[in-house]
Design a protein around this motif. Sequence first.
Motif, short mmCIF file in Angstrom:
data_model
loop_
_atom_site.label_atom_id
_atom_site.label_comp_id
_atom_site.label_asym_id
_atom_site.label_seq_id
_atom_site.Cartn_x
_atom_site.Cartn_y
_atom_site.Cartn_z
N ASN A 295 32.17 30.04 12.65
CA ASN A 295 32.04 29.78 14.09
C ASN A 295 33.37 29.80 14.83
O ASN A 295 33.39 29.77 16.07
CB ASN A 295 31.34 28.43 14.31
CG ASN A 295 29.91 28.46 13.81
OD1 ASN A 295 29.25 29.49 13.87
ND2 ASN A 295 29.42 27.33 13.31
N SER A 296 34.49 29.88 14.09
CA SER A 296 35.81 29.94 14.73
C SER A 296 36.34 31.37 14.74
O SER A 296 37.53 31.58 14.99
CB SER A 296 36.79 29.02 14.01
OG SER A 296 37.03 29.47 12.69
N TYR A 297 35.47 32.35 14.47
CA TYR A 297 35.81 33.78 14.43
C TYR A 297 36.69 34.16 13.23
O TYR A 297 37.27 35.25 13.21
CB TYR A 297 36.49 34.23 15.72
CG TYR A 297 35.57 34.25 16.91
CD1 TYR A 297 34.55 35.20 17.02
CD2 TYR A 297 35.70 33.31 17.94
CE1 TYR A 297 33.69 35.21 18.11
CE2 TYR A 297 34.84 33.31 19.03
CZ TYR A 297 33.84 34.27 19.11
OH TYR A 297 33.00 34.28 20.19
N ALA A 298 36.80 33.27 12.24
CA ALA A 298 37.48 33.65 11.00
C ALA A 298 36.51 34.45 10.14
O ALA A 298 35.39 33.99 9.88
CB ALA A 298 37.95 32.41 10.25
N PHE A 299 36.90 35.66 9.72
CA PHE A 299 35.99 36.50 8.95
C PHE A 299 36.49 36.68 7.52
O PHE A 299 37.68 36.55 7.23
CB PHE A 299 35.79 37.87 9.63
CG PHE A 299 37.06 38.62 9.90
CD1 PHE A 299 37.69 39.36 8.90
CD2 PHE A 299 37.63 38.62 11.17
CE1 PHE A 299 38.85 40.06 9.16
CE2 PHE A 299 38.80 39.32 11.44
CZ PHE A 299 39.41 40.04 10.43
N TYR A 300 35.54 36.98 6.62
CA TYR A 300 35.82 37.08 5.19
C TYR A 300 35.09 38.28 4.62
O TYR A 300 33.90 38.46 4.86
CB TYR A 300 35.35 35.81 4.47
CG TYR A 300 35.95 34.54 5.00
CD1 TYR A 300 37.06 33.96 4.38
CD2 TYR A 300 35.42 33.91 6.12
CE1 TYR A 300 37.62 32.79 4.88
CE2 TYR A 300 35.97 32.75 6.62
CZ TYR A 300 37.07 32.19 6.00
OH TYR A 300 37.62 31.03 6.49
N CYS A 301 35.79 39.09 3.85
CA CYS A 301 35.17 40.25 3.23
C CYS A 301 34.38 39.81 1.99
O CYS A 301 34.90 39.09 1.13
CB CYS A 301 36.23 41.27 2.82
SG CYS A 301 35.51 42.74 2.05
N LEU A 302 33.14 40.27 1.91
CA LEU A 302 32.29 39.95 0.77
C LEU A 302 32.37 41.02 -0.31
O LEU A 302 32.54 40.70 -1.49
CB LEU A 302 30.83 39.79 1.23
CG LEU A 302 30.57 38.76 2.32
CD1 LEU A 302 29.08 38.74 2.65
CD2 LEU A 302 31.04 37.38 1.88
N GLU A 303 32.24 42.28 0.08
CA GLU A 303 32.25 43.35 -0.91
C GLU A 303 32.28 44.71 -0.22
O GLU A 303 32.11 44.81 1.00
CB GLU A 303 31.01 43.28 -1.81
CG GLU A 303 29.70 43.46 -1.06
CD GLU A 303 28.50 43.34 -1.97
OE1 GLU A 303 28.63 42.75 -3.06
OE2 GLU A 303 27.43 43.85 -1.60
N ALA A 304 32.48 45.75 -1.03
CA ALA A 304 32.43 47.13 -0.55
C ALA A 304 31.31 47.86 -1.28
O ALA A 304 31.09 47.67 -2.47
CB ALA A 304 33.77 47.83 -0.80
N ASN A 305 30.59 48.70 -0.56
CA ASN A 305 29.50 49.50 -1.11
C ASN A 305 29.92 50.96 -1.08
O ASN A 305 30.11 51.52 0.01
CB ASN A 305 28.23 49.29 -0.30
CG ASN A 305 27.80 47.84 -0.26
OD1 ASN A 305 27.06 47.38 -1.11
ND2 ASN A 305 28.29 47.10 0.74
N THR A 306 30.04 51.59 -2.24
CA THR A 306 30.56 52.95 -2.29
C THR A 306 29.49 54.02 -2.06
O THR A 306 29.83 55.17 -1.76
CB THR A 306 31.23 53.22 -3.65
OG1 THR A 306 30.29 52.93 -4.70
CG2 THR A 306 32.46 52.33 -3.82
N LEU A 307 28.21 53.66 -2.21
CA LEU A 307 27.11 54.57 -1.88
C LEU A 307 26.14 53.80 -0.99
O LEU A 307 25.09 53.34 -1.45
CB LEU A 307 26.40 55.09 -3.13
CG LEU A 307 27.21 56.03 -4.03
CD1 LEU A 307 26.44 56.37 -5.30
CD2 LEU A 307 27.61 57.30 -3.28
N PRO A 308 26.48 53.63 0.28
CA PRO A 308 25.65 52.84 1.19
C PRO A 308 24.24 53.39 1.31
O PRO A 308 24.02 54.60 1.20
CB PRO A 308 26.38 52.94 2.53
CG PRO A 308 27.77 53.38 2.20
CD PRO A 308 27.65 54.21 0.97
#
Length: 343
Positions: A295-308
């Motif tokens: 809610n404070s606009y801090a974002f976090y990367c979860l993962e990358a998908n190589t074949l979306p």
Amino acid sequence: MKIVVLAGGTSTERDVSLVTGSMIYKALVRNGHQAVLLDVYLGYEGEDYKDIFALERDWSEKVGAISAQNPDIAQVRAMRKDNPNCAIGPHVLDICSQADIVFLALHGENGEDGKIQAMFDLLDIKYTGTDYLSSALAMDKAIAKELFVKYDIPTPMGITVTEGEMFEWNTFPCIVKVNCGGSSVGVYKALNQAELADALKQAFGFEKRVLIEQFIDGREFSIGVIEGRALPIIEIAPKVGFYDYKNKYQAGSAIETCPAELPEDVTVAMQKAAEAVFTALRLRTYARIDFRMDNSYAFYCLEANTLPGMTPTSLLPQEAAAEGMEFDELCEHIIKISMKKYE
């Protein structure tokens, strides 16, 4: 061009892959290509496989919709007439070797983890998407998280746990997820130690190595990256619960907004982070990067998908459309940029 669209397989994302492959196949046919949709696991048993591109048939006619539950892989294995333990079906390699390029519509194990890509490299078979090494790096969530930390890409606090290993975890709520899974299969939310124990038991049913991460309470986003450049951000808001398998693939289960409604500086920062992930994982051609934001606009990367995914509800096609690139054009563009690997 002669193009094989390779889909299916035996991962928990089999159904998603088949629908993705069906949509890509239909787009390639509309674009004037000689296309064949092939299940990598079941293969093709016809004696006319050497002339398969000359056959006039709709290769997508038997592909159904994605169900609310992930597929029964035991039933799929029972359909194989030859060795059910072999990941590659009859005549798959013979047919792929006839193609100008193989459009990879695979998801999950034995498709998105670099094994198919490495095999095709050895056999001199061209394919779409990134190479074997970056595929393997992105698929292994523990390794990917280590690279996120190394390159100062924000990611949720977490640990990797092997079945039977002793560990300490006291941050709740938390997320338990299998290390090499996708489509939110094997992902569970735990509010306390008892729920954590139950989540681990279920996750270990899929894999012997899982991640425990802090739960980021807030909003979910995804960003497609093509040749290192981020597309418009899409926000995904499930109507009920969190963005699990059902909410991802059942039409109407989530509200998707593209471009996402965010302050401009946050948009730019998140897109730069997605591009940084693309670089950190040594990705090539295209990928999709997933984030959560508090809610404070801090974002976090979860993962990358190589074949979306490229299904009716998939995110990457929606993001490309926001820039004016419709689905058929997107498929053609993926082939074009993938062929650059071989120049």
